[in-house]
Motif scaffolding. Structure first.
Motif, PDB file in Angstrom:
ATOM      1  N   GLU A   9      11.445  -1.551   2.364  1.00  0.00           N
ATOM      2  CA  GLU A   9      11.947  -2.915   2.203  1.00  0.00           C
ATOM      3  C   GLU A   9      12.188  -3.126   0.724  1.00  0.00           C
ATOM      4  N   CYS A  10      13.196  -3.924   0.428  1.00  0.00           N
ATOM      5  CA  CYS A  10      13.545  -4.203  -0.965  1.00  0.00           C
ATOM      6  C   CYS A  10      13.501  -5.702  -1.227  1.00  0.00           C
ATOM      7  N   CYS A  11      13.238  -6.050  -2.477  1.00  0.00           N
ATOM      8  CA  CYS A  11      13.151  -7.458  -2.862  1.00  0.00           C
ATOM      9  C   CYS A  11      14.531  -8.076  -3.051  1.00  0.00           C
ATOM     10  N   ASP A  12      15.546  -7.213  -3.179  1.00  0.00           N
ATOM     11  CA  ASP A  12      16.880  -7.724  -3.491  1.00  0.00           C
ATOM     12  C   ASP A  12      17.992  -6.818  -2.954  1.00  0.00           C
ATOM     13  N   GLY A  13      17.648  -5.939  -2.024  1.00  0.00           N
ATOM     14  CA  GLY A  13      18.620  -4.999  -1.502  1.00  0.00           C
ATOM     15  C   GLY A  13      18.702  -3.722  -2.321  1.00  0.00           C
ATOM     16  N   HIS A  15      15.719  -2.864  -5.046  1.00  0.00           N
ATOM     17  CA  HIS A  15      14.435  -2.487  -5.630  1.00  0.00           C
ATOM     18  C   HIS A  15      13.330  -2.549  -4.565  1.00  0.00           C
ATOM     19  N   ILE A  16      12.643  -1.424  -4.410  1.00  0.00           N
ATOM     20  CA  ILE A  16      11.658  -1.268  -3.334  1.00  0.00           C
ATOM     21  C   ILE A  16      10.431  -2.148  -3.562  1.00  0.00           C
ATOM     22  N   CYS A  17      10.026  -2.830  -2.495  1.00  0.00           N
ATOM     23  CA  CYS A  17       8.779  -3.598  -2.533  1.00  0.00           C
ATOM     24  C   CYS A  17       7.804  -3.147  -1.436  1.00  0.00           C
ATOM     25  N   GLU A  18       8.267  -2.254  -0.547  1.00  0.00           N
ATOM     26  CA  GLU A  18       7.394  -1.789   0.523  1.00  0.00           C
ATOM     27  C   GLU A  18       7.887  -0.437   1.034  1.00  0.00           C
ATOM     28  N   PHE A  19       6.951   0.472   1.234  1.00  0.00           N
ATOM     29  CA  PHE A  19       7.223   1.773   1.835  1.00  0.00           C
ATOM     30  C   PHE A  19       6.209   1.964   2.941  1.00  0.00           C
ATOM     31  N   LYS A  32      -1.288   9.749  10.927  1.00  0.00           N
ATOM     32  CA  LYS A  32      -1.558   8.915   9.757  1.00  0.00           C
ATOM     33  C   LYS A  32      -0.473   7.856   9.651  1.00  0.00           C
ATOM     34  N   LYS A  33      -0.869   6.667   9.241  1.00  0.00           N
ATOM     35  CA  LYS A  33       0.115   5.614   8.978  1.00  0.00           C
ATOM     36  C   LYS A  33      -0.377   4.779   7.814  1.00  0.00           C
ATOM     37  N   GLU A  34       0.587   4.265   7.072  1.00  0.00           N
ATOM     38  CA  GLU A  34       0.235   3.498   5.876  1.00  0.00           C
ATOM     39  C   GLU A  34       1.411   2.622   5.467  1.00  0.00           C
ATOM     40  N   VAL A  35       1.088   1.492   4.888  1.00  0.00           N
ATOM     41  CA  VAL A  35       2.090   0.611   4.296  1.00  0.00           C
ATOM     42  C   VAL A  35       1.718   0.436   2.830  1.00  0.00           C
ATOM     43  N   LEU A  36       2.643   0.817   1.961  1.00  0.00           N
ATOM     44  CA  LEU A  36       2.415   0.686   0.526  1.00  0.00           C
ATOM     45  C   LEU A  36       3.146  -0.553   0.027  1.00  0.00           C
ATOM     46  N   LYS A  37       2.400  -1.534  -0.440  1.00  0.00           N
ATOM     47  CA  LYS A  37       3.015  -2.709  -1.067  1.00  0.00           C
ATOM     48  C   LYS A  37       3.283  -2.357  -2.522  1.00  0.00           C
ATOM     49  N   ILE A  38       4.494  -2.643  -2.961  1.00  0.00           N
ATOM     50  CA  ILE A  38       4.936  -2.246  -4.291  1.00  0.00           C
ATOM     51  C   ILE A  38       5.455  -3.461  -5.051  1.00  0.00           C
ATOM     52  N   ASN A  39       5.023  -3.616  -6.272  1.00  0.00           N
ATOM     53  CA  ASN A  39       5.561  -4.662  -7.131  1.00  0.00           C
ATOM     54  C   ASN A  39       6.913  -4.170  -7.651  1.00  0.00           C
ATOM     55  N   PRO A  40       8.018  -4.788  -7.229  1.00  0.00           N
ATOM     56  CA  PRO A  40       9.320  -4.302  -7.669  1.00  0.00           C
ATOM     57  C   PRO A  40       9.640  -4.678  -9.110  1.00  0.00           C
ATOM     58  N   ASP A  41       8.871  -5.567  -9.680  1.00  0.00           N
ATOM     59  CA  ASP A  41       9.086  -6.040 -11.052  1.00  0.00           C
ATOM     60  C   ASP A  41      10.503  -6.594 -11.235  1.00  0.00           C
ATOM     61  N   LYS A  42      11.030  -7.169 -10.184  1.00  0.00           N
ATOM     62  CA  LYS A  42      12.361  -7.795 -10.164  1.00  0.00           C
ATOM     63  C   LYS A  42      12.255  -9.073  -9.343  1.00  0.00           C
ATOM     64  N   PRO A  43      13.179 -10.001  -9.528  1.00  0.00           N
ATOM     65  CA  PRO A  43      13.176 -11.229  -8.720  1.00  0.00           C
ATOM     66  C   PRO A  43      13.468 -10.923  -7.248  1.00  0.00           C
TER      67      PRO A  43
END
Length: 95
Positions: A9-13, A15-19, A32-43
């Motif tokens: 998922e991306c914050c703006d189409g 920059h990644i915010c979730e993998f 195994k399963k996991e969700v990585l929340k990522i700070n995209p450092d973008k609006p």
């Protein structure tokens, strides 16, 4: 043989915010399963985009902003998708 299914998922189409991913065995039993929340450092621009549907993310914008930056996950994600004997299936990777 194992399978890796993933979605981003991306914050703006862009920059990644979730993998998120699931690894299964040859019978498609999750190993195994996991969700990585990522700070995209973008609006975040997920609503009101011209010619694009609005996006509803699972976590709040604040949850993503409190998460580590992508660089902190890069090696883990790279190793995951380069792991031998995995068939990789991505959701909407053309996006």
């Amino acid at each position: 043989m194992r399978y890796l299914f993933f979605d981003i998922e991306c914050c703006d189409g862009e920059h990644i915010c979730e993998f998120g991913y699931v690894i299964t065995d040859e019978n498609f039993k999750p190993v195994k399963k996991e969700v990585l929340k990522i700070n995209p450092d973008k609006p975040f621009r997920i609503t009101g985009r011209t010619n694009h549907a609005d996006i509803e993310l699972f976590f709040s914008e604040q949850d993503y902003k409190k998460s580590p930056l992508f660089i902190n996950y890069y090696e883990s994600i790279k190793n995951l998708i380069e792991y031998p004997d995995l068939i990789i299936v991505g959701h909407a990777i053309g996006n």
